[in-house]
Write a protein that holds these residues in place. Structure first.
Motif, PDB file in Angstrom:
ATOM      1  N   PHE A  83      39.543  44.989  23.329  1.00 35.52           N
ATOM      2  CA  PHE A  83      40.142  44.247  22.231  1.00 35.52           C
ATOM      3  C   PHE A  83      39.248  44.337  21.002  1.00 35.52           C
ATOM      4  CE2 PHE A  83      43.027  42.225  25.164  1.00 35.52           C
ATOM      5  CZ  PHE A  83      42.285  42.044  26.315  1.00 35.52           C
ATOM      6  N   TYR A 138      36.959  28.985  28.839  1.00 31.85           N
ATOM      7  CA  TYR A 138      35.571  29.301  28.524  1.00 31.85           C
ATOM      8  C   TYR A 138      35.053  28.342  27.462  1.00 31.85           C
ATOM      9  CZ  TYR A 138      37.088  33.934  30.278  1.00 31.85           C
ATOM     10  OH  TYR A 138      37.599  34.968  31.024  1.00 31.85           O
ATOM     11  N   ASN A 149      45.496  42.766  30.752  1.00 31.91           N
ATOM     12  CA  ASN A 149      45.189  42.939  29.328  1.00 31.91           C
ATOM     13  C   ASN A 149      45.433  41.675  28.511  1.00 31.91           C
ATOM     14  OD1 ASN A 149      44.531  45.664  29.742  1.00 31.91           O
ATOM     15  ND2 ASN A 149      46.665  46.249  29.527  1.00 31.91           N
ATOM     16  N   LYS A 155      42.091  30.703  33.191  1.00 30.85           N
ATOM     17  CA  LYS A 155      40.702  30.914  32.801  1.00 30.85           C
ATOM     18  C   LYS A 155      40.409  30.224  31.476  1.00 30.85           C
ATOM     19  CE  LYS A 155      38.692  34.882  33.731  1.00 30.85           C
ATOM     20  NZ  LYS A 155      38.372  36.336  33.815  1.00 30.85           N
ATOM     21  N   ASN A 185      39.869  40.768  39.493  1.00 25.87           N
ATOM     22  CA  ASN A 185      40.362  39.472  39.042  1.00 25.87           C
ATOM     23  C   ASN A 185      39.288  38.664  38.346  1.00 25.87           C
ATOM     24  OD1 ASN A 185      43.066  39.366  39.500  1.00 25.87           O
ATOM     25  ND2 ASN A 185      42.867  38.591  41.577  1.00 25.87           N
ATOM     26  N   ASN A 186      38.059  38.785  38.782  1.00 24.16           N
ATOM     27  CA  ASN A 186      36.971  38.050  38.152  1.00 24.16           C
ATOM     28  C   ASN A 186      36.292  38.890  37.085  1.00 24.16           C
ATOM     29  OD1 ASN A 186      37.473  35.907  39.790  1.00 24.16           O
ATOM     30  ND2 ASN A 186      35.934  36.448  41.304  1.00 24.16           N
ATOM     31  N   ARG A 187      37.078  39.704  36.419  1.00 23.23           N
ATOM     32  CA  ARG A 187      36.510  40.598  35.430  1.00 23.23           C
ATOM     33  C   ARG A 187      35.830  39.799  34.320  1.00 23.23           C
ATOM     34  NH1 ARG A 187      42.075  40.711  35.371  1.00 23.23           N
ATOM     35  NH2 ARG A 187      43.055  40.056  33.424  1.00 23.23           N
ATOM     36  N   LYS A 188      34.722  40.338  33.922  1.00 20.19           N
ATOM     37  CA  LYS A 188      33.872  39.645  32.975  1.00 20.19           C
ATOM     38  C   LYS A 188      34.152  40.170  31.578  1.00 20.19           C
ATOM     39  CE  LYS A 188      28.946  38.717  32.388  1.00 20.19           C
ATOM     40  NZ  LYS A 188      27.589  39.142  32.771  1.00 20.19           N
ATOM     41  N   LEU A 189      34.203  39.254  30.630  1.00 25.02           N
ATOM     42  CA  LEU A 189      34.384  39.637  29.239  1.00 25.02           C
ATOM     43  C   LEU A 189      33.029  39.890  28.612  1.00 25.02           C
ATOM     44  CD1 LEU A 189      37.017  37.087  28.002  1.00 25.02           C
ATOM     45  CD2 LEU A 189      37.265  39.545  27.928  1.00 25.02           C
ATOM     46  N   GLN A 221      38.527  47.738  32.008  1.00 23.31           N
ATOM     47  CA  GLN A 221      39.975  47.919  32.067  1.00 23.31           C
ATOM     48  C   GLN A 221      40.717  47.580  30.793  1.00 23.31           C
ATOM     49  OE1 GLN A 221      41.546  45.891  35.498  1.00 23.31           O
ATOM     50  NE2 GLN A 221      41.209  47.723  36.719  1.00 23.31           N
ATOM     51  N   SER A 222      40.231  46.619  30.048  1.00 20.92           N
ATOM     52  CA  SER A 222      40.951  46.283  28.831  1.00 20.92           C
ATOM     53  C   SER A 222      39.969  46.046  27.692  1.00 20.92           C
ATOM     54  CB  SER A 222      41.870  45.075  29.033  1.00 20.92           C
ATOM     55  OG  SER A 222      41.204  44.028  29.665  1.00 20.92           O
ATOM     56  N   PRO A 253      44.453  38.846  26.235  1.00 20.39           N
ATOM     57  CA  PRO A 253      43.304  38.581  25.365  1.00 20.39           C
ATOM     58  C   PRO A 253      42.875  37.116  25.453  1.00 20.39           C
ATOM     59  CG  PRO A 253      45.303  38.594  24.072  1.00 20.39           C
ATOM     60  CD  PRO A 253      45.711  38.919  25.480  1.00 20.39           C
ATOM     61  N   LEU A 254      41.752  36.839  24.845  1.00 24.47           N
ATOM     62  CA  LEU A 254      41.214  35.488  24.779  1.00 24.47           C
ATOM     63  C   LEU A 254      41.790  34.793  23.546  1.00 24.47           C
ATOM     64  CD1 LEU A 254      39.101  34.514  26.801  1.00 24.47           C
ATOM     65  CD2 LEU A 254      37.355  34.952  25.121  1.00 24.47           C
ATOM     66  N   TRP A 291      31.129  40.785  25.054  1.00 26.98           N
ATOM     67  CA  TRP A 291      31.322  40.815  23.610  1.00 26.98           C
ATOM     68  C   TRP A 291      30.249  41.662  22.945  1.00 26.98           C
ATOM     69  CZ3 TRP A 291      35.043  38.022  20.766  1.00 26.98           C
ATOM     70  CH2 TRP A 291      35.859  37.190  21.548  1.00 26.98           C
ATOM     71  N   LEU A 317      28.133  35.275  19.908  1.00 25.94           N
ATOM     72  CA  LEU A 317      28.705  34.301  20.830  1.00 25.94           C
ATOM     73  C   LEU A 317      27.906  34.267  22.120  1.00 25.94           C
ATOM     74  CD1 LEU A 317      32.415  35.347  20.452  1.00 25.94           C
ATOM     75  CD2 LEU A 317      31.597  33.042  20.037  1.00 25.94           C
ATOM     76  N   TYR A 356      37.797  29.341  36.431  1.00 22.88           N
ATOM     77  CA  TYR A 356      38.926  30.177  36.834  1.00 22.88           C
ATOM     78  C   TYR A 356      40.147  29.360  37.217  1.00 22.88           C
ATOM     79  CZ  TYR A 356      35.768  34.173  36.923  1.00 22.88           C
ATOM     80  OH  TYR A 356      34.883  35.161  36.578  1.00 22.88           O
ATOM     81  N   LEU A 369      44.739  34.618  33.967  1.00 20.09           N
ATOM     82  CA  LEU A 369      44.031  35.295  35.047  1.00 20.09           C
ATOM     83  C   LEU A 369      44.872  36.421  35.632  1.00 20.09           C
ATOM     84  CD1 LEU A 369      41.504  35.226  36.885  1.00 20.09           C
ATOM     85  CD2 LEU A 369      42.724  33.616  38.342  1.00 20.09           C
ATOM     86  N   TYR A 402      32.005  28.729  24.562  1.00 18.18           N
ATOM     87  CA  TYR A 402      30.993  29.543  23.923  1.00 18.18           C
ATOM     88  C   TYR A 402      30.230  28.683  22.915  1.00 18.18           C
ATOM     89  CZ  TYR A 402      33.214  33.880  25.582  1.00 18.18           C
ATOM     90  OH  TYR A 402      33.718  34.902  26.352  1.00 18.18           O
TER      91      TYR A 402
END
Lengths: 114, 111
Positions: free
Chosen positions: B34, A33, A100, A31, B95-99, B31-32, A102-103, B101, A43, A50, A96, A35
């Motif tokens: 940060f 991105y 958990n 994945k 799987n296509n979970r969206k972030l 689910q997660s 992170p980015l 912010w 952001l 994907y 993907l 921004y």
């Protein structure tokens, strides 16, 4: 330390020029991105992917386009730059499959269109 | 109601103070979670992942309250270098979970 790189860090360019902002990561992340962020502002997601040959538009409408021919590479292109495109562009990636995950962000490209 | 909400602040605190931020989320299937830190004109950097059992990293403690749908960040003995914007990020299900912010909470630690 995350291994995601953006070039150039700073770009000043005239109106009407075509530009490509580069983003590469060496973590094998599926994945990726893009921004857009103005100083002191939130952001905005403009594109994401994907995996190879997958690209989607984000929440904020953008005149830019992206491609994902290789897993590690996710360039963003503006065909004809305008002053309204002046902003900071941040590339990020994440796993993907890893829960958990992170980015991880690149250092960003600060674009100024004159 | 926004999917992820944070108090924008600014929070102005003296050095050595303890400060806490909350972040509420609307999707109970998230689910997660940060916390990121962003300095002026820099990219966001991961501060902590937030686990169900809560987690601590030095002066920073993160907690998740699923029942009330919020996460928190506690900073103890704040330093001048903690001055930044703290961003909450929530990752949805699948799987296509969206972030999603948050807009960030601005912290200024003063001498």
């Amino acid at each position: 330390e995350a291994d995601i790189y953006q070039t150039p860090r700073y770009l000043v360019i005239g109106t009407g020029k075509k530009i490509t902002l580069e983003c590469s990561q060496t973590m094998g992340h599926d994945k990726m991105y893009w921004y857009q962020q103005d100083p002191g502002m939130e952001l905005h997601l403009i594109h994401y992917s994907y995996g190879v040959n997958s690209t989607e538009k984000g929440d904020l409408s953008s005149e830019s386009t992206v491609s994902r021919i290789r897993t590690e590479h996710f360039p963003l292109t503006l065909e004809s730059a305008r002053p309204s495109h002046t902003s900071q562009y941040l590339c990020a990636s994440t796993s993907l499959t890893e829960l958990n995950s992170p980015l991880h962000f690149g250092n960003g490209t600060r674009l100024t269109v004159t | 109601r926004k999917e992820v909400e944070q108090d924008p602040g600014p929070f102005n605190v003296p050095e050595g103070a303890t400060v806490a931020f909350n972040c509420t989320y609307s999707n109970s299937a998230s689910q997660s979670f940060f916390w990121y830190r962003q300095d002026c004109r820099k990219e966001p950097k991961l501060l902590m992942s937030v686990y169900s059992s809560g987690n601590e990293d030095g002066r920073f403690t993160a907690q998740l309250n699923r029942a009330s749908q919020y996460i928190s960040l506690l900073i103890r003995d704040s330093k001048l270098s903690d001055s930044a914007t703290y961003l909450c990020v929530v990752n949805g299900a699948g799987n296509n979970r969206k972030l999603i912010w948050g807009l960030g909470t601005s912290l200024a630690v003063n001498p």
